[in-house]
Design a protein around this motif. Structure first.
Motif, PDB file in Angstrom:
ATOM      1  N   LEU A   1     -27.200  44.512  58.852  1.00 61.33           N
ATOM      2  CA  LEU A   1     -27.914  44.472  57.587  1.00 61.33           C
ATOM      3  C   LEU A   1     -28.040  43.019  57.159  1.00 61.33           C
ATOM      4  O   LEU A   1     -27.085  42.251  57.301  1.00 61.33           O
ATOM      5  N   GLY A   2     -29.199  42.620  56.632  1.00 60.96           N
ATOM      6  CA  GLY A   2     -29.374  41.224  56.245  1.00 60.96           C
ATOM      7  C   GLY A   2     -30.431  41.046  55.179  1.00 60.96           C
ATOM      8  O   GLY A   2     -31.276  41.924  54.945  1.00 60.96           O
ATOM      9  N   VAL A   3     -30.381  39.902  54.512  1.00 63.33           N
ATOM     10  CA  VAL A   3     -31.371  39.549  53.507  1.00 63.33           C
ATOM     11  C   VAL A   3     -31.648  38.055  53.601  1.00 63.33           C
ATOM     12  O   VAL A   3     -30.738  37.267  53.896  1.00 63.33           O
ATOM     13  N   GLU A   4     -32.896  37.659  53.411  1.00 63.94           N
ATOM     14  CA  GLU A   4     -33.311  36.252  53.503  1.00 63.94           C
ATOM     15  C   GLU A   4     -34.218  35.910  52.321  1.00 63.94           C
ATOM     16  O   GLU A   4     -35.174  36.650  52.027  1.00 63.94           O
ATOM     17  N   LYS A   5     -33.927  34.813  51.632  1.00 67.01           N
ATOM     18  CA  LYS A   5     -34.715  34.356  50.485  1.00 67.01           C
ATOM     19  C   LYS A   5     -35.325  33.003  50.807  1.00 67.01           C
ATOM     20  O   LYS A   5     -34.637  32.103  51.309  1.00 67.01           O
ATOM     21  N   PHE A   6     -36.614  32.808  50.455  1.00 64.61           N
ATOM     22  CA  PHE A   6     -37.341  31.596  50.801  1.00 64.61           C
ATOM     23  C   PHE A   6     -37.595  30.740  49.569  1.00 64.61           C
ATOM     24  O   PHE A   6     -37.730  31.245  48.454  1.00 64.61           O
TER      25      PHE A   6
ATOM     26  N   ILE B   1     -31.569  36.786  63.376  1.00 66.61           N
ATOM     27  CA  ILE B   1     -30.291  37.337  62.942  1.00 66.61           C
ATOM     28  C   ILE B   1     -29.599  38.040  64.093  1.00 66.61           C
ATOM     29  O   ILE B   1     -28.374  37.981  64.247  1.00 66.61           O
ATOM     30  N   LEU B   2     -30.370  38.707  64.950  1.00 66.33           N
ATOM     31  CA  LEU B   2     -29.788  39.380  66.104  1.00 66.33           C
ATOM     32  C   LEU B   2     -29.083  38.400  67.024  1.00 66.33           C
ATOM     33  O   LEU B   2     -27.976  38.655  67.508  1.00 66.33           O
TER      34      LEU B   2
ATOM     35  N   THR C   1     -42.364  20.763  53.226  1.00 67.61           N
ATOM     36  CA  THR C   1     -41.032  21.034  53.753  1.00 67.61           C
ATOM     37  C   THR C   1     -40.353  22.094  52.897  1.00 67.61           C
ATOM     38  O   THR C   1     -40.402  22.048  51.666  1.00 67.61           O
ATOM     39  N   ALA C   2     -39.696  23.074  53.538  1.00 67.79           N
ATOM     40  CA  ALA C   2     -39.145  24.205  52.807  1.00 67.79           C
ATOM     41  C   ALA C   2     -37.814  24.624  53.417  1.00 67.79           C
ATOM     42  O   ALA C   2     -37.376  24.103  54.449  1.00 67.79           O
ATOM     43  N   PHE C   3     -37.180  25.600  52.772  1.00 69.26           N
ATOM     44  CA  PHE C   3     -35.905  26.106  53.275  1.00 69.26           C
ATOM     45  C   PHE C   3     -35.775  27.586  52.921  1.00 69.26           C
ATOM     46  O   PHE C   3     -36.515  28.139  52.101  1.00 69.26           O
ATOM     47  N   SER C   4     -34.805  28.240  53.549  1.00 67.83           N
ATOM     48  CA  SER C   4     -34.436  29.609  53.197  1.00 67.83           C
ATOM     49  C   SER C   4     -32.926  29.737  53.342  1.00 67.83           C
ATOM     50  O   SER C   4     -32.273  28.925  53.987  1.00 67.83           O
ATOM     51  N   PHE C   5     -32.371  30.754  52.718  1.00 66.00           N
ATOM     52  CA  PHE C   5     -30.945  31.032  52.890  1.00 66.00           C
ATOM     53  C   PHE C   5     -30.754  32.545  52.921  1.00 66.00           C
ATOM     54  O   PHE C   5     -31.564  33.303  52.378  1.00 66.00           O
ATOM     55  N   GLY C   6     -29.694  32.979  53.595  1.00 68.70           N
ATOM     56  CA  GLY C   6     -29.508  34.411  53.740  1.00 68.70           C
ATOM     57  C   GLY C   6     -28.085  34.771  54.106  1.00 68.70           C
ATOM     58  O   GLY C   6     -27.227  33.909  54.335  1.00 68.70           O
TER      59      GLY C   6
ATOM     60  N   PRO D   1     -37.574  38.805  48.583  1.00 68.42           N
ATOM     61  CA  PRO D   1     -36.763  38.465  49.763  1.00 68.42           C
ATOM     62  C   PRO D   1     -37.104  39.386  50.933  1.00 68.42           C
ATOM     63  O   PRO D   1     -37.701  40.459  50.760  1.00 68.42           O
ATOM     64  N   ILE D   2     -36.723  38.951  52.118  1.00 64.51           N
ATOM     65  CA  ILE D   2     -36.875  39.771  53.312  1.00 64.51           C
ATOM     66  C   ILE D   2     -35.576  40.538  53.540  1.00 64.51           C
ATOM     67  O   ILE D   2     -34.494  39.946  53.602  1.00 64.51           O
ATOM     68  N   PHE D   3     -35.680  41.859  53.688  1.00 63.22           N
ATOM     69  CA  PHE D   3     -34.526  42.697  54.001  1.00 63.22           C
ATOM     70  C   PHE D   3     -34.689  43.230  55.415  1.00 63.22           C
ATOM     71  O   PHE D   3     -35.783  43.651  55.808  1.00 63.22           O
ATOM     72  N   ILE D   4     -33.621  43.218  56.191  1.00 60.93           N
ATOM     73  CA  ILE D   4     -33.692  43.711  57.561  1.00 60.93           C
ATOM     74  C   ILE D   4     -32.547  44.687  57.813  1.00 60.93           C
ATOM     75  O   ILE D   4     -31.488  44.616  57.187  1.00 60.93           O
ATOM     76  N   ALA D   5     -32.796  45.601  58.736  1.00 62.33           N
ATOM     77  CA  ALA D   5     -31.766  46.529  59.189  1.00 62.33           C
ATOM     78  C   ALA D   5     -32.044  46.844  60.645  1.00 62.33           C
ATOM     79  O   ALA D   5     -33.202  46.965  61.058  1.00 62.33           O
ATOM     80  N   SER D   6     -30.999  46.958  61.429  1.00 60.81           N
ATOM     81  CA  SER D   6     -31.178  47.329  62.833  1.00 60.81           C
ATOM     82  C   SER D   6     -29.958  48.091  63.323  1.00 60.81           C
ATOM     83  O   SER D   6     -28.864  47.974  62.769  1.00 60.81           O
ATOM     84  N   ILE D   7     -30.179  48.880  64.356  1.00 64.72           N
ATOM     85  CA  ILE D   7     -29.105  49.639  64.978  1.00 64.72           C
ATOM     86  C   ILE D   7     -29.390  49.737  66.468  1.00 64.72           C
ATOM     87  O   ILE D   7     -30.558  49.751  66.883  1.00 64.72           O
TER      88      ILE D   7
END
Length: 248
Positions: free
Chosen positions: A217-222, A8-9, A193-198, A236-242
């Protein structure tokens, strides 16, 4: 997950660079919950590298070379040195610590970036290959200038993973199942085989002509092929960075 934050970065640095036409170097920190069961949330240092030298570039930790640059379309080849979803068995929860480590892998890829000409929307597409399979991603984003100092960049993306890639990181071998005592790991699991979206929201605030603050800020679902694995959480995966970037 460190990989989610880095991925995401890289996208976020590209979008803010396009919005500001700037080159920046800085440092930040990111945090995310883990995709693996029992693994604790961790904070990671993040390099905020956004460097262009001729046709060569570095975005986050990804280095690439642009071999075609048109008015609305650019094509590049790149190296992602830390792809995948690494985890050490010792970091897993009780009952899961006898699995083998999953390691990052270096992947080479191709990227296409397109200015659609529709309401300022830009799109990107990548495909990359490594020792443990392949991964593809499509994304769309639009920068919004909120006055002279603040830029907001909402984005959406979807990623696809080959069967080999998914099985390496999220599958369970019969040997691993035989070494564990938890009921969830009594049998092997073959991931397909799989996918994710976010979605993500990036904010860049210009403190001075040469210094900006960046927040993500972000979120990813698999997909079920991943979350059905006995070593993977369904959340889901939640991310935050500064972080801060210095421009030159």
């Amino acid at each position: 997950m460190k990989k989610i934050i880095f991925s995401i970065l890289t996208l976020s640095l590209a979008t803010t660079a396009m919005a500001n036409n700037k080159i920046g170097v800085g440092l930040g920190a990111g945090v995310s919950n883990s995709i693996y069961k029992g693994a604790e949330d961790k904070a990671y240092p993040l390099p905020l590298l956004d460097i262009n030298y001729g046709d060569f570039y570095v975005k986050g930790i990804t280095a690439g070379y642009t071999f075609f640059k048109g008015e609305d379309l650019s094509l590049s080849a790149y190296l992602d040195p830390m792809a995948g979803f690494a985890v050490k068995s010792d970091d897993m929860g009780a009952g899961y610590r006898n699995i083998d480590d999953r390691d990052f892998q270096a992947m080479v890829g191709l990227r296409a970036d397109l200015n659609t000409g529709i309401a300022g929307i830009r799109t990107g597409a990548t495909v990359q290959f490594g020792e443990h399979g392949s991964e593809a991603k499509i994304s769309a984003f639009r920068p919004y200038s909120m006055g002279e100092k603040l830029v907001l960049v909402p984005s959406i993306h979807m990623r696809g993973f080959s069967g080999d890639y998914t099985d390496y990181y999220f599958g369970v071998t019969s040997e691993e199942a035989g070494k564990n005592t938890t009921d969830a790991l009594k049998s092997e699991y073959k991931a397909d085989t799989a996918f994710s979206f976010g979605t993500t929201l990036t904010a860049e605030y210009k403190m001075t002509d040469k210094l900006s603050l960046v927040g993500i800020l972000g979120v990813e679902k698999f997909s079920d092929e991943i979350t059905d694995s006995p070593i993977v959480d369904k959340d889901p995966i939640f991310i935050a960075s500064i972080g801060a970037k210095y421009f030159f």
